[in-house]
Design an enzyme around this catalytic site. Structure first.
Site, PDB file in Angstrom:
ATOM      1  N   CYS A   2       0.790  -1.198   0.000  1.00 48.02           N
ATOM      2  CA  CYS A   2       0.000   0.000   0.000  1.00 48.02           C
ATOM      3  C   CYS A   2       0.845   1.280   0.000  1.00 48.02           C
ATOM      4  O   CYS A   2       0.411   2.275  -0.569  1.00 48.02           O
ATOM      5  CB  CYS A   2      -0.908  -0.018   1.215  1.00 48.02           C
ATOM      6  N   TRP A  74      -0.322  -4.102   2.247  1.00 49.55           N
ATOM      7  CA  TRP A  74      -1.692  -4.574   2.456  1.00 49.55           C
ATOM      8  C   TRP A  74      -1.838  -5.826   1.611  1.00 49.55           C
ATOM      9  O   TRP A  74      -1.728  -5.784   0.396  1.00 49.55           O
ATOM     10  CB  TRP A  74      -2.685  -3.494   2.023  1.00 49.55           C
ATOM     11  N   ASN A  99       3.787  -1.558  -5.212  1.00 49.68           N
ATOM     12  CA  ASN A  99       2.337  -1.453  -5.055  1.00 49.68           C
ATOM     13  C   ASN A  99       1.693  -1.937  -6.341  1.00 49.68           C
ATOM     14  O   ASN A  99       2.198  -1.673  -7.432  1.00 49.68           O
ATOM     15  CB  ASN A  99       1.908  -0.003  -4.825  1.00 49.68           C
ATOM     16  N   GLU A 483     -24.382   5.243   3.631  1.00 50.64           N
ATOM     17  CA  GLU A 483     -23.096   5.713   4.129  1.00 50.64           C
ATOM     18  C   GLU A 483     -22.962   5.454   5.629  1.00 50.64           C
ATOM     19  O   GLU A 483     -21.889   5.069   6.110  1.00 50.64           O
ATOM     20  CB  GLU A 483     -22.932   7.203   3.815  1.00 50.64           C
ATOM     21  N   LYS A 487     -20.014   3.179   7.329  1.00 47.12           N
ATOM     22  CA  LYS A 487     -19.110   3.683   8.358  1.00 47.12           C
ATOM     23  C   LYS A 487     -19.116   2.761   9.580  1.00 47.12           C
ATOM     24  O   LYS A 487     -18.078   2.467  10.156  1.00 47.12           O
ATOM     25  CB  LYS A 487     -19.514   5.097   8.784  1.00 47.12           C
ATOM     26  N   GLU A 490     -17.295  -0.498   8.770  1.00 47.00           N
ATOM     27  CA  GLU A 490     -15.872  -0.284   8.502  1.00 47.00           C
ATOM     28  C   GLU A 490     -15.043  -0.225   9.776  1.00 47.00           C
ATOM     29  O   GLU A 490     -13.958  -0.817   9.838  1.00 47.00           O
ATOM     30  CB  GLU A 490     -15.665   1.035   7.737  1.00 47.00           C
ATOM     31  N   HIS A 506     -40.626  -5.512   2.472  1.00 44.59           N
ATOM     32  CA  HIS A 506     -40.354  -6.452   1.386  1.00 44.59           C
ATOM     33  C   HIS A 506     -39.220  -7.412   1.727  1.00 44.59           C
ATOM     34  O   HIS A 506     -38.638  -8.015   0.818  1.00 44.59           O
ATOM     35  CB  HIS A 506     -40.043  -5.695   0.092  1.00 44.59           C
ATOM     36  N   LYS A 605      -6.605   2.857   2.517  1.00 44.24           N
ATOM     37  CA  LYS A 605      -7.155   4.176   2.204  1.00 44.24           C
ATOM     38  C   LYS A 605      -7.267   4.392   0.708  1.00 44.24           C
ATOM     39  O   LYS A 605      -8.297   4.782   0.203  1.00 44.24           O
ATOM     40  CB  LYS A 605      -6.265   5.262   2.827  1.00 44.24           C
TER      41      LYS A 605
END
Length: 610
Positions: A2, A74, A99, A483, A487, A490, A506, A605
């Site tokens: 990374c 990573w 990378n 969102e 969050k 994450e 439903h 990131k």
């Protein structure tokens, strides 16, 4: 991936390498290492875990050198082990950091084994080290060996290479992954991100696709994809050291959440100076591009994709033209129908997101010439490949979970919406003045939302023991629910899903019980009564609700219904304000669970691989 940093100087570069890797920690990683040229030896130290563990080992082993490279990894190919950590070495003579992903590494591995090379790792990167060594063994100098090797690689890469055969040289190359050269006084650097070297220099050259760079203490030579010498522009970075430091905050995510009033104000500064929506905000020639667009196609990933989903409501209701939003990694692999009169909008915090960059290339190959990028990093790859650009001015965002980049992207998308509407005669003077005034008041409204933090802290204690959560929203606030769920999952590792509130009956309603908290985005808009009905559906099944409402929404609290109210409804910009509470909820829930807020497991990131 990374993170990459390299240095060549008359001083000890080991502190430079380690400091650079620490500044790259925000990108997410699971191991770290450095390789240096110490006398006639290539010395290497690697550790899984944090940079600090590798630093301690380097100090214990007495690492000192004037040339070296470092990396935070990573994991892609191979597990999180020391043998898979970078740098990778060939025959003790040459070290590489990398990378990206090499797609033909298996074929190259078999070829190199036949040439007598043994492999110690499961990575694709070790192939690069041996392949460069193979070309050196064939008589090439280091630069020529790197140039020959990369011609045989398929995929994406940013690499930095040192060799004991040429102790005064560092060679770098890139294709599909960001890499830059930093220019110093009698010393030079390479890095994947300017933050890694900003303590040493602000003068940088951004390498283009296919470039290689030959770096010594006194000079930098750049060669294009055809290996011809080429001059690349020198830029002066405006990244500040203060933006890379925590200050009084516990985490970068907390700092960046609280920086949003300033970030929003900075992003709309040019608009406020003009006092009107104008095409010049998007670059030279923007009026000709935007005046006759027939539709908008937004391409993005992750949080940026949710910003695009929000913008779709604005574009269709204000600009009155169709808008579609697609995950970039899906768009690039399907047979898309091209309308050259559509505007292609790519959104990326870093400007280097591989899937988004490749989606933009694909769109252009289909004949789309009307392209615009919304990005937070000047001179990054996606803006350079776009016809128009709107830079958000969020400042450096260190936390892996995006916060201020998201809200400033929304500001940029709203500005784009109003600009198109005005150019196409669908925004009159009174409406324009109203929207300008709403934007002018937005930083204050964001600050009001931040003031809700003490109440949200109390909620987070109740969230911490949970394993699952539902988020609900309707209309333009449904993407904010998405969102919020992202969050939470994450950084707290609580499984969370988001649905349009009307979809509850439903299917998702089957999940609701006393163990499943339900977060509701419920501003005082045209869909409020519909949301209230959906809340009753949850209440009747014994679910506990956490409602973010406006002051005038007339919600009553009860044993099952918890309500936090923002001071007032801010109209069309409400999604931006309602993004703040869900960010704070995720942050404080993660704190309560004791997770690593800024560096959540398994995430990076800047996503520069598929």
């Amino acid at each position: 991936m990374c993170g990459i940093v390299g240095a060549i100087a008359d001083r000890d570069v080991v502190p430079v390498l380690i400091d650079g890797l620490k500044r790259l920690e925000y990108r997410g990683y699971d191991s770290a290492g450095i390789a240096v040229l110490d006398g006639d030896d290539v010395r290497r130290v690697r550790r899984t875990g944090r940079v600090a563990e590798m630093e301690a080992a380097a100090q214990q082993e007495g690492f000192h050198a004037q040339l070296g490279i470092g990396h935070t990894r990573w994991a892609t190919h191979g597990g999180v082990t020391e043998s898979n950590a970078h740098p990778h070495v060939s025959f003790g003579e040459l070290a590489v950091v990398h990378n990206g992903i090499i797609e033909n590494h298996e074929q190259q591995r078999e070829r190199l084994r036949a040439e007598g090379y043994a492999f110690e790792s499961q990575t694709d990167t070790e192939v690069i080290a041996h392949l460069i060594h193979f070309h050196q063994r064939g008589g090439h100098d280091l630069l020529a060996a790197v140039q020959a090797a990369v011609r045989e690689l398929h995929g994406a890469y940013a690499i930095a290479v040192v060799s004991k055969r040429e102790p005064g040289r560092l060679v770098a190359a890139r294709m599909g992954c960001p890499l830059l050269v930093g220019l110093g006084d009698g010393e030079n650097f390479v890095a994947s991100d300017v933050s890694a070297i900003v303590q040493a220099t602000r003068r940088v050259i951004f390498l283009e696709e296919g470039d290689t760079a030959d770096v010594t203490r006194e000079s930098v030579r750049v060669f294009d994809a055809a290996n011809a010498p080429i001059e690349r522009e020198v830029h002066v970075s405006d990244v500040s050291l203060a933006s890379l430091e925590l200050g009084p905050y516990r985490h970068f995510m907390q700092k960046e959440i609280h920086e949003q009033p300033r970030a929003v104000a900075d992003t709309i500064e040019a608009l406020m100076d003009n006092g009107a929506f104008g095409a010049s905000l998007f670059g030279e020639g923007a009026e000709d591009v935007l005046r006759d667009v027939e539709g908008v196609q937004i391409l993005a990933c992750g949080t940026s994709y949710y910003a695009g989903l929000t913008a779709r409501y604005w574009i269709e209701s204000i600009a009155k033209i169709p808008c579609s939003v697609e995950i970039a990694s899906e768009y690039r692999y399907r047979e898309a129908h091209a309308n050259p009169k559509n505007l292609i909008v790519t959104i990326s915090q870093s400007g280097e997101t591989l899937d988004t960059m490749e989606a933009l290339k694909y769109a252009k190959s289909l004949g789309h010439a009307k392209t615009l990028s919304i990005c937070n990093v000047p001179e990054s790859a996606i803006p350079r490949a776009s016809r128009l650009v709107y830079y958000t001015r969020a400042g450096a965002e260190i936390g892996v979970a995006s916060t201020k980049a998201f809200t400033t992207q929304l500001v940029a998308l709203f500005t784009l919406t109003c600009t198109i509407a005005k150019l196409q005669g669908r925004l009159d003077a009174a409406q324009e003045a109203g929207y300008i005034d709403a934007l002018r008041q937005l930083p204050g409204s964001v600050q009001h939302a931040l003031n809700l933090e003490p109440q949200i802290v109390a909620w987070s204690e109740r969230f911490a023991p949970k394993q699952h959560a539902l988020f609900l929203g309707r209309g333009v606030h449904y993407p904010i629910a998405l969102e919020g769920a992202l969050k939470l999952k994450e950084i707290s590792y609580i499984h969370a899903e988001a649905y349009p509130a009307g979809e509850l009956k439903h299917g998702p309603l089957a999940l609701v019980d006393e163990a499943m908290p339900v977060v509701v985005i419920a501003p005082n808009d045209a869909l409020l009564e519909k949301v209230k009905s959906n809340i009753q559906e949850v209440r009747a099944r014994g679910g506990e609700m956490f409602v973010f409402a406006d002051a005038d929404s007339q919600f009553g609290e009860s044993e099952q219904v918890n309500v936090i109210r923002t001071p007032r409804h801010v109209g069309v910009l409400s999604p931006i304000v309602h993004a703040i509470p869900v960010q704070l909820l995720a942050y404080h829930a993660a704190l309560a669970r004791g997770t690593d807020v800024d560096k959540p497991r398994n995430l990076a990131k800047s996503v520069t691989v598929e």
